[in-house]
Each structure stands twice: as C-alpha cells, then as structure tokens.
Design a protein around this motif. Structure first.
Motif, PDB file in Angstrom:
ATOM      1  N   GLY A  47     -20.001  16.714 -64.502  1.00  0.00           N
ATOM      2  CA  GLY A  47     -18.690  16.756 -64.682  1.00  0.00           C
ATOM      3  C   GLY A  47     -17.845  15.456 -64.381  1.00  0.00           C
ATOM      4  O   GLY A  47     -16.610  15.155 -65.367  1.00  0.00           O
ATOM      5  N   LEU A  48     -18.101  15.053 -63.449  1.00  0.00           N
ATOM      6  CA  LEU A  48     -17.430  13.711 -63.051  1.00  0.00           C
ATOM      7  C   LEU A  48     -17.706  12.548 -64.157  1.00  0.00           C
ATOM      8  O   LEU A  48     -16.645  11.930 -64.449  1.00  0.00           O
ATOM      9  N   GLY A  49     -18.993  12.561 -64.647  1.00  0.00           N
ATOM     10  CA  GLY A  49     -19.485  11.635 -65.718  1.00  0.00           C
ATOM     11  C   GLY A  49     -18.544  11.909 -66.964  1.00  0.00           C
ATOM     12  O   GLY A  49     -18.088  10.941 -67.480  1.00  0.00           O
ATOM     13  N   GLY A  50     -18.602  13.028 -67.477  1.00  0.00           N
ATOM     14  CA  GLY A  50     -18.316  13.586 -68.602  1.00  0.00           C
ATOM     15  C   GLY A  50     -16.697  13.349 -68.654  1.00  0.00           C
ATOM     16  O   GLY A  50     -16.357  12.893 -69.734  1.00  0.00           O
ATOM     17  N   GLY A  51     -16.043  13.740 -67.678  1.00  0.00           N
ATOM     18  CA  GLY A  51     -14.520  13.775 -67.524  1.00  0.00           C
ATOM     19  C   GLY A  51     -14.036  12.132 -67.614  1.00  0.00           C
ATOM     20  O   GLY A  51     -13.146  11.840 -68.423  1.00  0.00           O
ATOM     21  N   GLY A  52     -14.922  11.344 -66.943  1.00  0.00           N
ATOM     22  CA  GLY A  52     -14.555   9.900 -67.025  1.00  0.00           C
ATOM     23  C   GLY A  52     -14.904   9.282 -68.275  1.00  0.00           C
ATOM     24  O   GLY A  52     -13.933   8.201 -68.707  1.00  0.00           O
ATOM     25  N   GLU A  53     -15.890   9.811 -68.793  1.00  0.00           N
ATOM     26  CA  GLU A  53     -16.187   9.112 -70.427  1.00  0.00           C
ATOM     27  C   GLU A  53     -15.106   9.410 -71.494  1.00  0.00           C
ATOM     28  O   GLU A  53     -14.920   8.724 -72.064  1.00  0.00           O
ATOM     29  N   THR A  54     -14.880  10.719 -71.272  1.00  0.00           N
ATOM     30  CA  THR A  54     -13.659  11.229 -72.313  1.00  0.00           C
ATOM     31  C   THR A  54     -12.421  10.557 -72.384  1.00  0.00           C
ATOM     32  O   THR A  54     -11.920   9.708 -73.480  1.00  0.00           O
ATOM     33  N   VAL A  55     -12.162  10.101 -70.984  1.00  0.00           N
ATOM     34  CA  VAL A  55     -10.700   9.280 -70.957  1.00  0.00           C
ATOM     35  C   VAL A  55     -11.015   7.823 -71.197  1.00  0.00           C
ATOM     36  O   VAL A  55     -10.290   7.113 -72.288  1.00  0.00           O
ATOM     37  N   ALA A  56     -12.196   7.261 -70.683  1.00  0.00           N
ATOM     38  CA  ALA A  56     -12.535   6.186 -71.156  1.00  0.00           C
ATOM     39  C   ALA A  56     -12.293   5.608 -72.783  1.00  0.00           C
ATOM     40  O   ALA A  56     -12.180   4.604 -73.299  1.00  0.00           O
ATOM     41  N   LEU A  60      -1.533   9.716 -77.798  1.00  0.00           N
ATOM     42  CA  LEU A  60      -1.522   8.371 -77.981  1.00  0.00           C
ATOM     43  C   LEU A  60      -0.326   7.679 -78.652  1.00  0.00           C
ATOM     44  O   LEU A  60       0.145   6.804 -78.313  1.00  0.00           O
ATOM     45  N   ALA A  61       0.278   8.656 -79.775  1.00  0.00           N
ATOM     46  CA  ALA A  61       1.414   8.080 -80.541  1.00  0.00           C
ATOM     47  C   ALA A  61       2.750   8.034 -79.332  1.00  0.00           C
ATOM     48  O   ALA A  61       3.369   7.299 -79.479  1.00  0.00           O
ATOM     49  N   TYR A  62       2.615   9.160 -78.449  1.00  0.00           N
ATOM     50  CA  TYR A  62       3.896   9.011 -77.404  1.00  0.00           C
ATOM     51  C   TYR A  62       3.677   8.180 -76.033  1.00  0.00           C
ATOM     52  O   TYR A  62       4.313   8.108 -75.323  1.00  0.00           O
ATOM     53  N   SER A  63       2.435   7.172 -76.273  1.00  0.00           N
ATOM     54  CA  SER A  63       1.984   6.269 -75.258  1.00  0.00           C
ATOM     55  C   SER A  63       2.396   4.844 -75.529  1.00  0.00           C
ATOM     56  O   SER A  63       2.542   4.522 -76.389  1.00  0.00           O
ATOM     57  N   THR A  64       2.335   4.327 -74.349  1.00  0.00           N
ATOM     58  CA  THR A  64       2.271   2.768 -74.554  1.00  0.00           C
ATOM     59  C   THR A  64       1.222   1.863 -73.948  1.00  0.00           C
ATOM     60  O   THR A  64       0.313   2.708 -73.362  1.00  0.00           O
ATOM     61  N   PRO A  65       0.995   0.746 -74.225  1.00  0.00           N
ATOM     62  CA  PRO A  65      -0.122   0.131 -73.738  1.00  0.00           C
ATOM     63  C   PRO A  65      -0.400   0.225 -72.293  1.00  0.00           C
ATOM     64  O   PRO A  65      -1.512   0.345 -71.745  1.00  0.00           O
ATOM     65  N   ALA A  66       0.679   0.350 -71.564  1.00  0.00           N
ATOM     66  CA  ALA A  66       0.881   0.346 -69.954  1.00  0.00           C
ATOM     67  C   ALA A  66       0.341   1.901 -69.581  1.00  0.00           C
ATOM     68  O   ALA A  66      -0.064   2.076 -68.446  1.00  0.00           O
ATOM     69  N   PHE A  81      -3.186   6.697 -68.188  1.00  0.00           N
ATOM     70  CA  PHE A  81      -2.579   7.850 -67.395  1.00  0.00           C
ATOM     71  C   PHE A  81      -2.214   8.882 -68.547  1.00  0.00           C
ATOM     72  O   PHE A  81      -2.623  10.266 -68.003  1.00  0.00           O
ATOM     73  N   ASN A  82      -1.922   9.036 -69.587  1.00  0.00           N
ATOM     74  CA  ASN A  82      -1.578   9.905 -70.346  1.00  0.00           C
ATOM     75  C   ASN A  82      -2.642  10.580 -71.006  1.00  0.00           C
ATOM     76  O   ASN A  82      -2.921  11.847 -71.193  1.00  0.00           O
ATOM     77  N   SER A  83      -3.936   9.696 -71.421  1.00  0.00           N
ATOM     78  CA  SER A  83      -4.924  10.251 -71.809  1.00  0.00           C
ATOM     79  C   SER A  83      -5.731  11.117 -70.818  1.00  0.00           C
ATOM     80  O   SER A  83      -6.513  12.075 -70.901  1.00  0.00           O
ATOM     81  N   SER A  84      -5.771  10.478 -69.439  1.00  0.00           N
ATOM     82  CA  SER A  84      -6.190  11.406 -68.307  1.00  0.00           C
ATOM     83  C   SER A  84      -5.565  12.664 -68.213  1.00  0.00           C
ATOM     84  O   SER A  84      -6.129  13.688 -67.786  1.00  0.00           O
ATOM     85  N   GLY A  85      -4.200  12.575 -68.416  1.00  0.00           N
ATOM     86  CA  GLY A  85      -3.518  13.993 -68.279  1.00  0.00           C
ATOM     87  C   GLY A  85      -3.825  14.772 -69.237  1.00  0.00           C
ATOM     88  O   GLY A  85      -3.942  16.016 -68.902  1.00  0.00           O
TER      89      GLY A  85
END
Length: 477
Positions: free
Chosen positions: A114-123, A391-397, A401-405
């Motif tokens: 799960g640690l790996g799968g969660g990080g992979e998704t966000v990345a 992604l549409a509601y997000s900025t590069p900065a 955070f938003n993807s992980s959220g």
C-alpha cells in the motif's frame, strides 16, 4: 513539449512516458483484480477469515502515507524519485505477501504494498500534469483506464486459474516479477524527460491555495494516524460487538480530525469545486470497492462458483469501466459534470439494489455478473472526470498536494468503508444477510456521495451549473 491543439498523448515527444505510465497502470490492474479474486482462498488457506477485510483496508490505509509523502516530495523535487521509490516498495510488498505463511505476514506485505501503490498513484498524476497539456488530461486518463481492458479480460480468470491449479502465491509473486521488469523499462523511458520544468526552487514559498497546514513532517504524522485508525476499524471485527463498534466509531472520529489538513480546505464540508471533487471521490470509491470486495466472495461461498468463474464479475466491471472511461475522455466536457453524476449514481444504485436482491433471495447468481458490470460502467464514466477536474483546479505549485489529497480521500474512503463492511459482515453472517448488509452500506455511502457530486463544477471559469466556459473548455474533436 508541444502544447498545440493537435498534439496527442502518442506523439513522438510523449510516446515514451505514455507507454511507461500505461505499463504501470496495467500491472496495478492485474494485481488489484487478481487479489480481489483470490483473497477468499488466501484467507481460508491461512486461517484468517476474520482478517479478510483488513487485507483490503490495510493496503488502502497505508497508501495514504505513501500519497502524502509522494505528493510533498513531488512538489519539491519533481516526481521521478518518488515514483521510483514507490515502485520498489510495491514490489517488496508483493514478495512479502506471496511468501506469507500466516495471515499476519500477508497483511504486513499488503501494508508495504500500500505504501508503494499510494505513492505511485500520486507521482504518476504529477507526471501527467507536468508532461501533458490540460486538453490532453482526459485522453491520458482514458488511456490509463484502457490499460485495464486486457487485465479485466484475463486477470480475474487467470488469477482464479492460477490459484485453482497452481497456488494463490503466484498471483503476488508473478506480478512482482513483471513489475520489476517494467521498472527497468520505465526508468529508461523517463531518464531523458524533464519532469522538473514546473517545480519550485528550494527558496520559493509554498502558496496557501491548497489550504495546507503544517510542514511535511506533520502531514506524514497525520497520514500515519489516519492509516492506523483505518486499520483499527478493520480490526474491530475481531472484537466482541460491544467493543468492536465503539472502537470503529472512535477510529472514524480520529480519521475525520487527522485527515482535514491533508485535504484541500472545505473538503469535509463539501465546499464547491475542488473540495467537493475530493470528497466525492472518497465516498464514491468507498461505495464501489467495499461492495467489490464481497462480490466474488458471495459467488464462491453462497453459490459455490469456482474462483475462475467468480472472477467473471470483476471482468465485466473492468471492461465496462474502461469503455465508459473512453466515452468520458471523448465526450466528458460536452456531457458536463452534473449529467455524469446523475447517470453514474443512478446506474450504481441500480446495481447495488440488484445485489441486495440476489443476496437476500439467494437466486439468479449470474445476474451478479451483469449488475457488477453496470456498476463498473458507472465508475468509468465519473471516476476519471474527478481526476481531470482536480488537475484543472490545481496550479504547478500545488499539483502534488491536490493530487495526493484526491488519492488520500480515495484510499481513506475505501479503507474505512471496506472495514465497516467487514464489521457488518461478521455481525450478520447467516443466510446471506451479511452480504445484503454490505451492499446496503454501499447504497448509503453512494447516496451521500451525490451531495458533493452536484457541487464539483466543470473546472476553472465554470459557474458550477454543468456548463464549460469558452475560456476553460479544451479543444473538441
């Protein structure tokens, strides 16, 4: 890279990253479908039926930790290192689970996985945001969904056959070997790609647009609290009901408090646009995956289907999910969010009510295949749309955070709902009533999900009415 309207996800500049990302999604799909298919056999073989729900919920829960770490890491240094680290953890978890001699060790492997799968998704989400222009986001996420097509056709059937004629261990170890090979291929593909073009320099301040609270250390601590509490909900099924239910409810309260700083401001209150997108994703995932964990189990335990045949329900759902996702990728902006929410909710509600009828009457088991296909199609229509809107509601900065959220909400919602489903199931295991209770829980969570569903909007510049403004609408074919 070109951002021209005629650019595609398959053009020469993006071909390598598209192929690499799709391979990773493909293997994740194989693993998810295989584990869901064989877990009833695994729990029986390792004498851990009471930990059945934890085997699912634990993976989702620790995924939250991986998501927080990968999101913050990606925002600061780009997604390459978080992606590589996550893949290594994913492989390690598969090996531990495949070699497990008891249920406790298997769950340990699932936690690492799960640690790996969660990080992979966000990345991967951040990779998409930094490599593909916005008007291609719908197409790349449709391609990700399409990567489920072959696994959905052969994954459950193959996993059932492997478990039935060889051993269930190969459903873990086989995917680990394939992922290791894919890891080498992906590393080569990404080596020449600039993934840091939009990342901040170390001296740049972190904007507060996402409403984040505290530094990365605090967020990781909160993610650990969320994960531990989610696992505690699942473990409550082992305790007497007089202890189990208070433990579960107390853990849910802890999750609600700890998760707030990990999500965009207003998410738990269904504030319009991004917060509602994030909240709906968690509720929608919870309803679907809690029910899915018990679909093959019902077919095997109540109707004596073989693992190979029981996997057909998952195949139908995955195929429908991929097909509906392709429709979303092509026509999503024309349909609008409101229409997709209405259609998807209605289809899933019909599927869940049908499953309750089958569980209660103990008749028409083959209808489960059709019903679960219907639910999969509903998810495919709406699920990728929520990613595109994030992604549409997000900025590069704040992409990380938003993807992980989004993914934290997804995994936390799924983990908690699956765990509660397990508690309901063991409380009412006689005559199929436990299955009916699980599917009834899915109905309740789905109806709650419709509340933020009507507040997600259509991206920046939209009025929230379901129409896309001329400024924000991507080019149409």
């Amino acid at each position: 890279m070109s951002t021209a309207p005629d650019a595609t996800i398959w053009d020469r500049a993006r071909l390598g990253i598209t192929i690499g990302s799709v391979i990773l999604i493909f293997l994740a799909a194989i693993e998810a479908l295989a584990v869901t298919t064989v877990m009833p056999l695994v729990a029986a073989d390792l004498h851990g039926e009471e930990l059945y729900a934890v085997a699912f919920a634990g993976t989702l829960a620790t995924g939250v930790i991986g998501m927080v770490a990968a999101g913050a890491w990606s925002d600061r240094a780009g997604p390459r290192a978080p992606l590589y680290t996550s893949i290594v953890l994913f492989i390690a978890g598969l090996v531990i689970a495949g070699a497990a001699t008891d249920m406790d060790v298997l769950i340990l492997g699932r936690l690492v996985q799960g640690l790996g799968g969660g990080g992979e998704t966000v990345a991967l989400y951040v990779v998409v945001a930094r490599i593909y222009p916005q008007h291609l986001h719908g197409r790349i996420f449709a391609a990700f969904a399409a990567a489920w097509v072959v696994p959905s056709m052969i994954g459950p059937f193959l996993a059932g056959a492997v478990a039935q004629y060889l051993h269930w261990r190969w459903t873990f170890l086989g995917v680990a070997v394939l992922t290791a090979i894919a890891f080498v291929l992906v590393a080569v593909r990404l080596r020449a790609v600039d993934l840091n073009a939009h990342s901040r320099g170390p001296a740049d301040p972190v904007p507060d647009t996402a409403g984040r609270s505290g530094g990365i250390g605090l967020r990781i601590v909160l993610a650990v609290v969320v994960a531990v509490a989610a696992v505690a909900v699942g473990l409550a099924a082992e305790a007497p009901s007089t202890i189990g239910w208070p433990l579960a409810l107390g853990s849910i309260v802890v999750i609600a408090i700890a998760i707030r700083p990990l999500l965009p401001v207003g998410s738990l209150h269904a504030a319009p646009r991004l917060p509602s997108v994030v909240l709906m994703r968690g509720l929608l995932a919870g309803a679907f995956f809690a029910a899915e964990a018990y679909v093959p189990r019902m077919l095997m335990e109540r109707f004596e289907f073989s693992p190979t045949i029981a996997g057909l329900a998952l195949t139908a759902a995955a195929l429908a999910w991929s097909s509906a996702s392709a429709v979303q990728g092509r026509y999503g902006e024309r349909l609008g969010s409101r229409r997709m929410v209405i259609v998807s909710t209605a289809l899933m509600l019909a599927a869940f009510l049908g499953l309750i009828a089958v569980a209660t009457t103990r008749s028409l088991p083959w209808a489960v295949v059709v019903l679960w296909g219907l639910a999969g199609g509903a998810m495919g229509l709406l699920y990728p749309r929520l990613t595109v809107l994030t992604l549409a509601y997000s900025t590069p900065a704040d992409e990380g955070f938003n993807s992980s959220g989004l993914s934290i909400s997804d995994s936390s919602g799924s983990a908690v709902t699956v765990a509660i489903a397990g508690l309901l199931f063991v409380s009412r295991p006689v005559g199929g009533s436990g299955f009916a209770a699980v599917f009834g829980l899915a109905v309740a969570v789905l109806l709650i999900a419709a509340i933020p569903g009507f507040r997600i909007g259509d991206g920046p510049g939209s009025s929230g009415s379901g129409q896309v403004s001329a400024e924000s609408a991507p080019p149409r074919d």
